[in-house]
Design an enzyme around this catalytic site. Structure first.
Site, PDB file in Angstrom:
ATOM      1  N   HIS A  37       0.812  -1.224   0.000  1.00  0.00           N
ATOM      2  CA  HIS A  37       0.000   0.000   0.000  1.00  0.00           C
ATOM      3  C   HIS A  37       0.838   1.265   0.000  1.00  0.00           C
ATOM      4  O   HIS A  37       0.319   2.374  -0.087  1.00  0.00           O
ATOM      5  CB  HIS A  37      -0.903   0.043   1.240  1.00  0.00           C
ATOM      6  CG  HIS A  37      -0.152   0.329   2.505  1.00  0.00           C
ATOM      7  ND1 HIS A  37       0.523  -0.647   3.183  1.00  0.00           N
ATOM      8  CD2 HIS A  37       0.053   1.470   3.197  1.00  0.00           C
ATOM      9  CE1 HIS A  37       1.107  -0.124   4.253  1.00  0.00           C
ATOM     10  NE2 HIS A  37       0.847   1.162   4.285  1.00  0.00           N
TER      11      HIS A  37
HETATM   12  C1  UD1 Z   1      -1.958   5.665   5.676  1.00  0.00           C
HETATM   13  C2  UD1 Z   1      -0.673   6.259   6.252  1.00  0.00           C
HETATM   14  C3  UD1 Z   1       0.452   5.244   6.110  1.00  0.00           C
HETATM   15  C4  UD1 Z   1       0.061   3.930   6.765  1.00  0.00           C
HETATM   16  C5  UD1 Z   1      -1.276   3.452   6.209  1.00  0.00           C
HETATM   17  C6  UD1 Z   1      -1.736   2.227   6.942  1.00  0.00           C
HETATM   18  C7  UD1 Z   1      -0.287   8.681   6.090  1.00  0.00           C
HETATM   19  C8  UD1 Z   1       0.401   9.736   5.333  1.00  0.00           C
HETATM   20  N1  UD1 Z   1      -0.265   7.453   5.527  1.00  0.00           N
HETATM   21  O1  UD1 Z   1      -1.750   5.426   4.295  1.00  0.00           O
HETATM   22  O2  UD1 Z   1       1.622   5.738   6.737  1.00  0.00           O
HETATM   23  O3  UD1 Z   1       1.062   2.991   6.508  1.00  0.00           O
HETATM   24  O4  UD1 Z   1      -2.275   4.473   6.367  1.00  0.00           O
HETATM   25  O5  UD1 Z   1      -2.639   1.484   6.209  1.00  0.00           O
HETATM   26  O6  UD1 Z   1      -0.845   8.928   7.135  1.00  0.00           O
HETATM   27  N2  UD1 Z   1      -9.222   4.593   1.566  1.00  0.00           N
HETATM   28  C9  UD1 Z   1     -10.459   3.986   1.559  1.00  0.00           C
HETATM   29  N3  UD1 Z   1     -11.012   3.653   2.762  1.00  0.00           N
HETATM   30  C10 UD1 Z   1     -10.405   3.897   3.957  1.00  0.00           C
HETATM   31  C11 UD1 Z   1      -9.151   4.524   3.939  1.00  0.00           C
HETATM   32  C12 UD1 Z   1      -8.596   4.861   2.731  1.00  0.00           C
HETATM   33  O7  UD1 Z   1     -11.037   3.753   0.519  1.00  0.00           O
HETATM   34  O8  UD1 Z   1     -10.964   3.545   5.009  1.00  0.00           O
HETATM   35  C13 UD1 Z   1      -8.598   4.915   0.245  1.00  0.00           C
HETATM   36  C14 UD1 Z   1      -8.926   6.317  -0.241  1.00  0.00           C
HETATM   37  O9  UD1 Z   1      -9.052   6.255  -1.616  1.00  0.00           O
HETATM   38  C15 UD1 Z   1      -7.668   7.090   0.100  1.00  0.00           C
HETATM   39  C16 UD1 Z   1      -6.578   6.050  -0.026  1.00  0.00           C
HETATM   40  O10 UD1 Z   1      -7.183   4.830   0.379  1.00  0.00           O
HETATM   41  O11 UD1 Z   1      -7.462   8.195  -0.731  1.00  0.00           O
HETATM   42  C17 UD1 Z   1      -5.359   6.331   0.809  1.00  0.00           C
HETATM   43  O12 UD1 Z   1      -5.724   6.478   2.176  1.00  0.00           O
HETATM   44  P1  UD1 Z   1      -4.855   7.409   3.184  1.00  0.00           P
HETATM   45  O13 UD1 Z   1      -5.401   7.279   4.533  1.00  0.00           O
HETATM   46  O14 UD1 Z   1      -4.667   8.762   2.628  1.00  0.00           O
HETATM   47  O15 UD1 Z   1      -3.421   6.755   3.117  1.00  0.00           O
HETATM   48  P2  UD1 Z   1      -2.972   5.246   3.309  1.00  0.00           P
HETATM   49  O16 UD1 Z   1      -2.386   4.792   2.022  1.00  0.00           O
HETATM   50  O17 UD1 Z   1      -4.062   4.446   3.904  1.00  0.00           O
HETATM   51  N1  UDP Z   2      -3.425  -6.142   8.856  1.00  0.00           N
HETATM   52  C1  UDP Z   2      -4.661  -6.731   9.115  1.00  0.00           C
HETATM   53  N2  UDP Z   2      -5.420  -7.156   8.063  1.00  0.00           N
HETATM   54  C2  UDP Z   2      -5.021  -7.047   6.772  1.00  0.00           C
HETATM   55  C3  UDP Z   2      -3.754  -6.452   6.513  1.00  0.00           C
HETATM   56  C4  UDP Z   2      -2.992  -6.002   7.584  1.00  0.00           C
HETATM   57  O1  UDP Z   2      -5.042  -6.872  10.281  1.00  0.00           O
HETATM   58  O2  UDP Z   2      -5.762  -7.441   5.877  1.00  0.00           O
HETATM   59  C5  UDP Z   2      -2.633  -5.626   9.973  1.00  0.00           C
HETATM   60  C6  UDP Z   2      -1.251  -6.194  10.122  1.00  0.00           C
HETATM   61  O3  UDP Z   2      -1.277  -7.358  10.917  1.00  0.00           O
HETATM   62  C7  UDP Z   2      -0.451  -5.078  10.754  1.00  0.00           C
HETATM   63  C8  UDP Z   2      -1.163  -3.825  10.302  1.00  0.00           C
HETATM   64  O4  UDP Z   2      -2.419  -4.236   9.746  1.00  0.00           O
HETATM   65  O5  UDP Z   2      -0.515  -5.128  12.159  1.00  0.00           O
HETATM   66  C9  UDP Z   2      -0.340  -3.136   9.267  1.00  0.00           C
HETATM   67  O6  UDP Z   2      -1.059  -2.101   8.696  1.00  0.00           O
HETATM   68  P1  UDP Z   2      -0.629  -1.414   7.354  1.00  0.00           P
HETATM   69  O7  UDP Z   2       0.191  -2.345   6.556  1.00  0.00           O
HETATM   70  O8  UDP Z   2      -1.871  -0.894   6.752  1.00  0.00           O
HETATM   71  O9  UDP Z   2       0.213  -0.161   7.848  1.00  0.00           O
HETATM   72  P2  UDP Z   2       1.760   0.069   8.207  1.00  0.00           P
HETATM   73  O10 UDP Z   2       2.151  -0.897   9.249  1.00  0.00           O
HETATM   74  O11 UDP Z   2       2.547  -0.057   6.950  1.00  0.00           O
HETATM   75  O12 UDP Z   2       1.782   1.482   8.679  1.00  0.00           O
END
Ligand code: UD1
Ligand code: UDP
Length: 439
Positions: free
Chosen positions: A209
């Site tokens: 992601h």
């Molecule tokens: C965010 C964090 C990242 C973290 C990740 C965990 C920042 C800058 N990034 O990235 O560090 O590793 O969360 O997963 O804070 N979206 C949905 N539904 C949701 C959430 C998001 O559809 O519930 C989609 C939207 O299109 C959105 C995109 O995902 O624009 C990105 O979501 P966003 O929260 O901006 O960043 P993440 O990639 O989730």
């Molecule tokens: N995770 C989960 N279900 C999923 C994918 C990830 O519970 O389908 C959990 C995973 O075990 C970990 C956390 O989500 O604890 C990681 O989140 P993510 O990769 O979104 O964010 P990051 O750690 O890179 O910030």
């Protein structure tokens, strides 16, 4: 005490769960603020259910948007809550926009910030997360670091050792507590249950992601080529909403869905996911949390990045950085699958993130700061006159604590042939020491 927690995304909910439990256990008052950055049921609410967490007291509902808009809205919302709630400390976790917003707002209101998982550095300033974690560390009063490497990062940035607490990472608390629960229950997510993971061989769990991978068509295509070639594996891919969106936009999703060895499913709850990880032969990821969970659960990990703020996992031998290069991903994955010795060595890598007691240590440190009246933020009158920074080579046996008492000093960092974090009982003999001597 009255403790606020600001969180907003899946990993923050998971990694703050044990801290929330510990706050409750010790009968402190908790103000839980959800920024609403993650809002899909399977990215947020399901984790509150799986981890048995209280409903947040506030949800700011920022939703998705640009960094500026998201962070700005969060700051406005968090500020309103904090002005009303009068808490003793605000806790933030990791490196998301919630950490930046929570830490900035709190410090400007002169409310002390405790940064859980402080001190991580990828040294890649193109990553939004690197900016967030560095900015949060500038604003914090207490630093809960997972490893000595993170403590050294902070000490090198001139953060006082007295504010740094080596607590391990709360992800270990989450893994240890919840895997036991997961093993005793049925899988909830139907798509995962249908895959019958007990009977599948060669499970490869994939998550991706990170903006630099999924928003970049060339990198994403290169990773997908590798996935296509890894057809001796059963690739289980709980897809992050960001990745689903970009794969659709680039017209790549259908192609992937048609491959028999790739099982794309919705993001799954924490208990299901831990079970899946524990049954995997290999983890392919660009997630921060997964690099830590892999080494905690003794599953080899390949990280789809060229750098990591979790270098301990690489030096311990449990994680290999493969970037987005098709050949490197495929060759390394195949080596792990085919070379039993290599695989076993990766599985045996020792976990650098502690023993699952991080939340306990974090709360001990907070209570001790509170009791000793160290949570106040006020302007010192005589800061320009109060100390001289010095450097010395130490010839005799003397610990950091003894040195500090003898010279009315604060040791910043110590060097031999490498940097050391100055723990109280570190013997400074033959080391070069940077310290502040107080007048
Ligand atoms: C965010 C964090 C990242 C973290 C990740 C965990 C920042 C800058 N990034 O990235 O560090 O590793 O969360 O997963 O804070 N979206 C949905 N539904 C949701 C959430 C998001 O559809 O519930 C989609 C939207 O299109 C959105 C995109 O995902 O624009 C990105 O979501 P966003 O929260 O901006 O960043 P993440 O990639 O989730
Ligand atoms: N995770 C989960 N279900 C999923 C994918 C990830 O519970 O389908 C959990 C995973 O075990 C970990 C956390 O989500 O604890 C990681 O989140 P993510 O990769 O979104 O964010 P990051 O750690 O890179 O910030």
């Amino acid at each position: 005490m009255k403790i606020a927690i600001v969180l907003g995304t899946r990993p923050e909910i998971i990694k703050m769960a044990s801290v929330i439990d510990e706050i409750k256990k010790r009968n402190h008052e908790l103000v839980l603020i959800h920024t609403g950055q993650h809002y899909d049921k399977e990215m947020s609410e399901n984790f509150f259910i799986d981890l048995n967490l209280p409903t947040p007291n506030y949800n700011i509902h920022v939703g998705s948007g640009s960094h500026g808009k998201q962070t700005g809205l969060m700051m406005e919302g968090i500020e309103e809550v904090l002005v009303d709630e009068k808490v003793d400390i605000v806790l933030v976790q990791g490196d998301t926009n919630a950490v930046l917003a929570g830490a900035l707002v709190s410090s400007k209101l002169h409310i002390p910030v405790g940064h859980v998982e402080a001190g991580l550095r990828s040294f890649d300033e193109s990553m939004p997360e690197e900016i967030n974690r560095k900015a949060a560390d500038v604003c914090s009063k207490m630093y809960f670091v997972p490893t000595e490497e993170s403590a050294i990062n902070l000490a090198s940035e001139d953060i006082s050792r007295k504010k740094i607490f080596l607590t391990g990472n709360t992800i270990v608390d989450a893994c240890y507590r919840n895997l036991k629960i997961a093993e005793k229950k049925e899988i909830t997510e139907e798509s995962l249950a249908n895959l019958n993971i007990d009977k599948l061989n060669n499970i490869l769990t994939l998550t991706i992601h990170r903006a630099e991978n999924v928003d970049d068509e060339k990198r994403l295509k290169s990773i997908i080529e590798a996935l296509k070639k890894l057809n001796s594996m059963n690739i289980i891919f709980p897809i992050h909403p960001r990745t689903k969106k970009t794969l659709e936009n680039f017209g790549l999703l259908k192609d992937l869905e048609n491959l028999n060895h790739i099982h794309i499913i919705k993001p799954v709850g924490y208990l299901d996911f831990l079970l899946l990880l524990s049954k995997s032969s290999l983890i392919l990821t660009d997630s921060g949390g997964l690099q830590e969970e892999a080494i905690t659960l003794n599953v080899p990990a390949l990280t789809l990045r060229y750098n990591t703020e979790r270098p301990e996992t690489v030096t311990a031998g449990g994680n290999i950085l493969v970037g987005s290069d098709t050949k490197k991903i495929v060759d390394t994955a195949n080596k792990i699958l085919e070379d039993e010795k290599f695989k076993e060595a990766m599985k045996k890598a020792s976990n650098p993130y502690g023993d699952g007691s991080s939340a306990f240590k974090i709360l001990d440190a907070i209570e001790s700061f509170y009791k000793n009246d160290l949570l106040t933020i006020e302007s010192p009158d005589d800061i320009m006159l109060s100390f001289n920074r010095k450097i010395s080579i130490i010839g005799n046996d003397i610990t950091v604590k003894e040195f500090e008492n003898k010279f009315n000093a604060l040791v910043k960092i110590a060097y031999s042939n490498k940097m050391h974090f100055p723990y109280d009982d570190l013997n400074l003999k033959d080391m070069t020491v940077v310290f502040d001597e107080y007048n």
